[in-house]
Write a protein that holds these residues in place. Structure first.
Motif, short mmCIF file in Angstrom:
data_model
loop_
_atom_site.label_atom_id
_atom_site.label_comp_id
_atom_site.label_asym_id
_atom_site.label_seq_id
_atom_site.Cartn_x
_atom_site.Cartn_y
_atom_site.Cartn_z
N GLY A 234 16.72 6.96 -10.62
CA GLY A 234 16.87 6.02 -11.71
C GLY A 234 16.70 4.60 -11.20
N ALA A 235 16.59 3.67 -12.12
CA ALA A 235 16.41 2.28 -11.74
C ALA A 235 17.54 1.83 -10.81
N GLY A 236 17.14 1.20 -9.70
CA GLY A 236 18.10 0.69 -8.74
C GLY A 236 18.58 1.68 -7.70
N ILE A 237 18.12 2.95 -7.79
CA ILE A 237 18.58 4.00 -6.88
C ILE A 237 17.40 4.66 -6.21
N THR A 238 17.34 4.58 -4.89
CA THR A 238 16.27 5.23 -4.14
C THR A 238 16.87 5.95 -2.93
N ASP A 239 16.14 6.91 -2.41
CA ASP A 239 16.62 7.64 -1.24
C ASP A 239 15.42 8.20 -0.47
N LYS A 240 15.67 8.45 0.82
CA LYS A 240 14.63 8.94 1.70
C LYS A 240 14.33 10.41 1.44
N GLY A 241 13.05 10.74 1.65
CA GLY A 241 12.65 12.13 1.62
C GLY A 241 12.47 12.66 3.01
N ASN B 88 8.58 1.81 2.54
CA ASN B 88 9.73 1.35 1.78
C ASN B 88 9.41 1.45 0.30
N VAL B 89 10.46 1.57 -0.51
CA VAL B 89 10.27 1.63 -1.96
C VAL B 89 11.29 0.74 -2.64
N SER B 90 11.04 0.48 -3.91
CA SER B 90 11.99 -0.21 -4.77
C SER B 90 11.86 0.38 -6.16
N ARG B 91 12.90 0.24 -6.95
CA ARG B 91 12.86 0.76 -8.33
C ARG B 91 13.66 -0.21 -9.20
N SER B 92 13.01 -1.29 -9.59
CA SER B 92 13.68 -2.31 -10.40
C SER B 92 13.66 -1.96 -11.88
N THR B 93 12.72 -1.12 -12.30
CA THR B 93 12.65 -0.69 -13.69
C THR B 93 12.45 0.82 -13.75
N THR B 94 12.69 1.41 -14.90
CA THR B 94 12.44 2.85 -15.06
C THR B 94 10.97 3.18 -14.89
N GLU B 95 10.09 2.26 -15.32
CA GLU B 95 8.67 2.54 -15.36
C GLU B 95 7.98 2.49 -14.01
N PHE C 12 7.53 2.29 -9.72
CA PHE C 12 8.07 2.78 -8.45
C PHE C 12 7.04 2.51 -7.36
N PRO C 13 6.94 1.27 -6.89
CA PRO C 13 5.94 0.94 -5.86
C PRO C 13 6.35 1.42 -4.47
N LEU C 14 5.34 1.76 -3.68
CA LEU C 14 5.53 2.19 -2.30
C LEU C 14 4.91 1.15 -1.38
N ARG C 15 5.69 0.65 -0.46
CA ARG C 15 5.25 -0.42 0.44
C ARG C 15 5.00 0.14 1.83
N LEU C 16 3.83 -0.17 2.39
CA LEU C 16 3.52 0.16 3.78
C LEU C 16 3.54 -1.14 4.58
N GLU C 17 4.37 -1.20 5.57
CA GLU C 17 4.42 -2.34 6.48
C GLU C 17 3.79 -1.92 7.81
N LEU C 18 3.00 -2.79 8.38
CA LEU C 18 2.39 -2.52 9.69
C LEU C 18 1.70 -1.16 9.71
N ALA C 19 0.64 -1.05 8.90
CA ALA C 19 -0.06 0.22 8.74
C ALA C 19 -0.53 0.79 10.09
N ALA C 20 -0.41 2.11 10.21
CA ALA C 20 -0.82 2.83 11.42
C ALA C 20 -1.79 3.94 11.04
N PRO C 21 -2.66 4.35 11.97
CA PRO C 21 -3.61 5.44 11.66
C PRO C 21 -2.93 6.70 11.14
N SER C 22 -1.69 6.95 11.57
CA SER C 22 -0.97 8.15 11.12
C SER C 22 -0.65 8.11 9.63
N GLN C 23 -0.80 6.93 9.01
CA GLN C 23 -0.55 6.81 7.58
C GLN C 23 -1.82 7.03 6.74
N THR C 24 -2.90 7.35 7.40
CA THR C 24 -4.10 7.76 6.68
C THR C 24 -3.79 9.06 5.95
N SER C 25 -3.92 9.04 4.63
CA SER C 25 -3.51 10.18 3.83
C SER C 25 -3.87 9.92 2.38
#
Lengths: 114, 114
Positions: B51-58, B65-72, B74-87
């Motif tokens: 729900g909005a304001g609640i996130t947890d690791k899988g 990193n993620v954030s959930r400021s609204t119900t609609e 759910f952005p996913l943030r990649l910091e310092l991209a690495a080749p292992s994140q190719t997907s």
């Protein structure tokens, strides 16, 4: 660790043939789902099985949940080119406390040639 | 009804760059998920939100990193991209019906880190 193992990983058949895809685990699942994924798209739910021994039919597709709820199968009768895609089985992650977290099998890629 | 919308569809990053994968759903679902899909590996859960304001690791949250400021949204943030994140990254939302439930997936973002 929960695992869902699918077999075979790849299947290439001629139109009109029958096939079965398997999804196996050493863990008991409360339910299992089957998804189909086409290239460039996300998975789409086909069916959910919830009762041990349950059989569900979706046109030419027959889904079965094992009696012990550790395995499931997908049988396609008279496969057509439109059945081509990636088939994924998925089940609830144990201890997920109703969060809806799923674990997925590695998938079975099906190619049906005209 | 648009369902789950992901942007961009494709992206190439250089090692060390950052980016945000966007996900929006218009079904008023509380539960949302981010999965990554690698060849022959099925889908692995990165983060989820109940729900909005609640996130947890899988299962595989490192480097994201993620954030959930609204119900609609759910952005996913990649910091310092690495080749292992190719997907291929998929966002999903969960519909909970009286009898069954299902995940609705977006069409995915194919990310290459070079």
């Amino acid at each position: 660790t929960q695992l869902l193992e699918q077999s075979p990983q790849f299947l290439s058949i001629q139109e009109g043939e029958n096939l079965t895809v398997y999804c196996n685990s050493s863990s008991v699942f409360s339910s299992l789902q089957w998804y189909r994924q086409e290239p460039g798209e996300g998975p789409v739910l086909l069916v959910t099985v919830v009762t041990g021994g349950e059989v569900k039919k979706l046109k030419r597709l027959t889904f079965q949940f094992g009696d012990a709820r550790k395995d499931s199968s997908l049988h396609i009768t008279a496969a057509q080119p439109g059945d081509t895609g990636l088939y994924l089985c998925a089940g609830p992650s144990h201890g997920s406390s109703n969060t809806g977290k799923l674990i997925f099998g590695q998938g079975t890629t099906l190619q049906v040639k005209p | 009804n648009a369902g789950v919308t992901q942007t961009p569809k494709f992206r190439i990053l250089k090692i060390g760059q950052s980016m945000t994968l966007q996900c929006a759903q218009d079904m008023n679902h509380n539960y949302m998920y981010w999965y990554r899909q690698d060849p022959g590996m099925g889908l692995k859960l990165i983060y989820y939100s109940v729900g909005a304001g609640i996130t947890d690791k899988g299962e595989v949250p490192n480097g994201y990193n993620v954030s959930r400021s609204t119900t609609e949204d759910f952005p996913l943030r990649l910091e310092l991209a690495a080749p292992s994140q190719t997907s291929v990254y998929f966002c999903a939302s969960r519909h909970r019906g009286r009898v069954s439930e299902k995940l609705f997936f977006g069409s995915g973002t194919q990310l290459s880190v070079l």
